[in-house]
Design an enzyme around this catalytic site. Structure first.
Site, PDB file in Angstrom:
ATOM      1  N   CYS A 175       5.122  37.936  80.097  1.00 43.91           N
ATOM      2  CA  CYS A 175       4.201  37.225  79.224  1.00 43.91           C
ATOM      3  C   CYS A 175       3.537  36.086  79.988  1.00 43.91           C
ATOM      4  CB  CYS A 175       4.943  36.653  78.018  1.00 43.91           C
ATOM      5  SG  CYS A 175       5.827  37.902  77.049  1.00 43.91           S
ATOM      6  N   VAL A 216       7.789  44.531  75.601  1.00 41.57           N
ATOM      7  CA  VAL A 216       8.716  45.378  76.342  1.00 41.57           C
ATOM      8  C   VAL A 216       9.938  45.707  75.490  1.00 41.57           C
ATOM      9  CG1 VAL A 216      10.229  45.484  78.371  1.00 41.57           C
ATOM     10  CG2 VAL A 216       7.938  44.513  78.586  1.00 41.57           C
ATOM     11  N   VAL A 217      10.453  44.709  74.770  1.00 45.31           N
ATOM     12  CA  VAL A 217      11.646  44.885  73.935  1.00 45.31           C
ATOM     13  C   VAL A 217      11.395  44.253  72.564  1.00 45.31           C
ATOM     14  CG1 VAL A 217      14.079  44.265  73.659  1.00 45.31           C
ATOM     15  CG2 VAL A 217      13.231  44.950  75.909  1.00 45.31           C
ATOM     16  N   GLY A 222       9.621  36.386  80.800  1.00 48.36           N
ATOM     17  CA  GLY A 222      10.700  36.887  81.631  1.00 48.36           C
ATOM     18  C   GLY A 222      11.500  37.983  80.983  1.00 48.36           C
ATOM     19  N   GLU A 223      12.681  38.205  81.528  1.00 44.14           N
ATOM     20  CA  GLU A 223      13.580  39.240  81.057  1.00 44.14           C
ATOM     21  C   GLU A 223      15.006  38.817  81.395  1.00 44.14           C
ATOM     22  OE1 GLU A 223      13.664  42.441  78.740  1.00 44.14           O
ATOM     23  OE2 GLU A 223      11.779  42.029  79.786  1.00 44.14           O
ATOM     24  N   SER A 273      11.086  47.444  91.655  1.00 45.94           N
ATOM     25  CA  SER A 273      10.575  47.401  93.024  1.00 45.94           C
ATOM     26  C   SER A 273      11.691  46.994  93.982  1.00 45.94           C
ATOM     27  CB  SER A 273       9.414  46.392  93.100  1.00 45.94           C
ATOM     28  OG  SER A 273       9.090  46.081  94.435  1.00 45.94           O
ATOM     29  N   GLY A 274      11.548  47.373  95.244  1.00 42.53           N
ATOM     30  CA  GLY A 274      12.526  47.013  96.278  1.00 42.53           C
ATOM     31  C   GLY A 274      12.249  45.689  96.951  1.00 42.53           C
TER      32      GLY A 274
END
Length: 615
Positions: A2, A53-54, A78-79, A377-378
């Site tokens: 966000c 997202v959730v 964030g998450e 992603s790595g």
């Protein structure tokens, strides 16, 4: 993810100025294309842009909870990856929940534990909480700085935002730079000194820090930092711990109510993330994982192996996808694609960035967003496990400067005498370098190469990695794509930082400990493939394009960059670049001559587009 923005001031009623904060939020629309919201109290205004997202219904922001007559409001970007753990702990303390979003869990965590709640969080985040009873603003940022947060003082209050553009949308914030800003752009960039927003008066809330603002003043405190500890685990125990941590981290980050995929270049890092994710999907009976790789048209024709790039990624990505059973999507771009979007990353970063590497990632994220909303992603494995050339090259280990930027003299060669006199680039870079060295947590008794490698690791995590995290955040969020970075989990970073170098390079291999940890997930030939960085286009048409742009900039007397560069030196470099040249990166691994032209052009475009005023 966000976008958040806000403004607090204890000396005036801000509510009549809600439109200002709405404009600040609107500047972040790409970060949150799905929904928007505002909050207004007498001394605090918040704006939020949401990427769902959730919990689409239960996660709406700004979110307010009232407990025992006290009101608390949050905006959050964030998450959290330990949401359910926290929810159980809070439920055991008697707290209830209206939905299942991590936003609500974070807000209730603050209500329950106050500012100390951040020490319990596992995730990537930047948040603002208005504690109405105390008229207190709390800003928090995750430990590694995956999610951005900037602030500036306005009168007796302050404003904050996820990106610089949000602050610049406030009428009291001007796009001004002074000697420090010039030095950051011309001597440090595209990196940036932690805490600095480049524009005068704008600060960055550093990773692992909290800002507490009350009517009596503003304070900033650090709640997390890397520490050096003696590592006593055996090789076998170390491999087991890295494997266990990494699997737990990746699986936690697969939680999503929207489509999710992974970036898969074919290198060790992205392959490890994708392999763990694919196995989890199979175990849970889900449809196959979707993986995505970036490629360039005619890469095979123009690619030349060098000390930094050993081989093409495409064939390796395809092989890994077949091995893990993913549905793979190679996405190719050509030079005309880069040309059409050459300036787009500038408006995502708000600062000059990483040239074609930004542009291609921006285009890649836009294409991935057509299929999924979340990607893993790595990023950051090389900083954490010591994969970059500067961990291994003697010239970098011996250098008395940032090891990814060894050719300051080449940058100084294109600076005007006026600029060099004003910013003293050698002194500025040296001062910033030694500031960073002074922060390194030393291990008692550690000397020689081991101590130096610890320094390089700390510098890479705290000074180089933020540049790539900024890039990944801005290029992805410009498309409304959330990118998660498992290698930035603080538990893994803390553990690996203290693994002795001889174990990190087990078997004499770069990142040997990670290769051993992933042996059950990837075929041996992929596990032990030599490192290849994020691809940069080798097409001569790209060099010709950015060289022409730089020369046109010099020919335009209105170009704002002209007082700060040596036009003759740039023209001489342009002539030299028409002949075959050795790849000599001036920043990182792949920013060479073509990227120098691109970067200078971008600085000029930035000064024009943002109407930058130099004090």
């Amino acid at each position: 993810m966000c976008g958040i923005a806000g403004w607090v001031d204890w000396t005036r009623d801000l509510r009549p100025d809600i439109d200002i904060v709405k404009q600040m939020g609107q500047a972040l629309v790409s970060r949150g294309p799905d929904a928007s919201g505002w909050f207004a109290a007498a001394h605090a205004l918040f704006a939020h842009r949401r990427l769902i997202v959730v919990d689409p219904e239960g996660g709406k922001q700004p979110m307010t909870r009232t407990v025992n007559g006290r009101s608390y409001t949050i905006v959050y970007n964030g998450e959290l990856y330990n949401t359910e753990d926290l929810r159980r702990d809070l439920a055991a303390r008697g707290y209830g929940f209206d939905g299942y979003s991590d936003t609500e869990v974070l807000l209730v965590s603050y209500i329950a534990w106050g500012e100390a709640c951040v020490e319990r969080l596992n995730g990537i985040f930047a948040f603002a909480i208005w504690d109405q009873a105390e008229e207190k603003l709390v800003l928090g940022r995750d430990r590694l700085g995956v999610k951005p947060l900037f602030f500036t003082r306005i009168g007796d209050g302050l404003a904050f935002g996820s990106e610089l553009k949000a602050l610049l949308a406030h009428p009291s914030v001007e796009p001004v730079i002074d000697e420090t800003g010039l030095a950051e752009i011309f001597a440090i960039g595209p990196a940036r000194t932690p805490g600095l927003g480049v524009f005068k008066g704008i600060e960055e809330l550093k990773p692992g820090h909290l800002l507490i603002a009350r009517p009596e003043g503003i304070s900033v405190r650090r709640y997390w930092k890397l520490e050096s500890r003696e590592h006593t685990d055996s090789l076998e125990k170390t491999v087991e711990t890295v494997r266990h941590l990494f699997i737990d981290i990746v699986e936690r980050q697969l939680v999503s109510d929207v489509p999710l995929g992974t970036f898969l270049s074919g290198g060790l890092d992205s392959s490890a993330v994708s392999a763990v994710a694919a196995r989890y999907y199979q175990r849970m009976g889900r449809d196959p994982l979707h993986t995505y790789a970036i490629e360039f048209v005619d890469m095979e024709k123009y690619f030349q192996a060098n000390a930094f790039q050993k081989s093409l990624d495409g064939p390796w990505a395809k092989m890994i996808a077949e091995h893990i059973g993913s549905i793979h999507h190679p996405i190719a771009f050509d030079t005309p694609d880069l040309e059409r979007h050459l300036a787009d990353p500038l408006f995502a970063r708000d600062l000059p960035g990483m040239a074609d590497i930004d542009t291609s990632l921006y285009l890649f994220c836009k294409r991935v967003k057509e299929d999924v909303t979340v990607a893993l992603s790595g990023e950051a494995a090389d900083e954490v496990f010591g994969g970059y050339p500067w961990f291994h090259r003697e010239d970098a280990l011996a250098a008395d400067t940032f090891p990814w930027s060894l050719r300051l003299y080449e940058r100084m060669a294109i600076m005007s005498d006026e600029l060099k006199h004003r910013i003293r680039p050698e002194s500025y870079v040296k001062e910033r370098y030694h500031e960073a060295l002074d922060e390194v947590p030393r291990l008692p008794g550690e000397t020689g190469r081991a101590a130096r490698v610890r320094e390089i690791g700390y510098l890479s995590i705290t000074r180089f990695m933020p540049t790539l995290l900024d890039r990944k955040d801005r290029m992805s969020m410009a498309s409304g794509l959330e990118v998660r970075v498992p290698f930035c989990d603080h538990r893994l970073v803390e553990y690996v930082f203290n693994i002795p170098w001889e174990l990190k390079t087990a078997g004499g291999e770069v990142k040997g400990i990670l290769r051993l940890a992933m042996e059950d997930f990837l075929p041996r030939e992929a596990l032990y493939r030599k490192k290849s960085p994020y691809p940069s286009t080798p097409h001569p048409a790209y060099l010709a394009l950015v060289r022409q742009r730089a020369l046109a900039m010099l020919d335009d007397p209105s170009s704002p960059i002209l007082p700060f560069v040596d036009s003759n030196a740039i023209r001489a470099l342009a002539e030299m670049s028409k002949r075959p040249m050795e790849h000599r990166p001036w920043f990182g691994q792949i920013m060479g001559t073509a990227q120098m032209f691109h970067y200078l052009w971008e600085v000029n475009e930035w000064m024009k587009a943002y109407r930058v005023r130099v004090m």
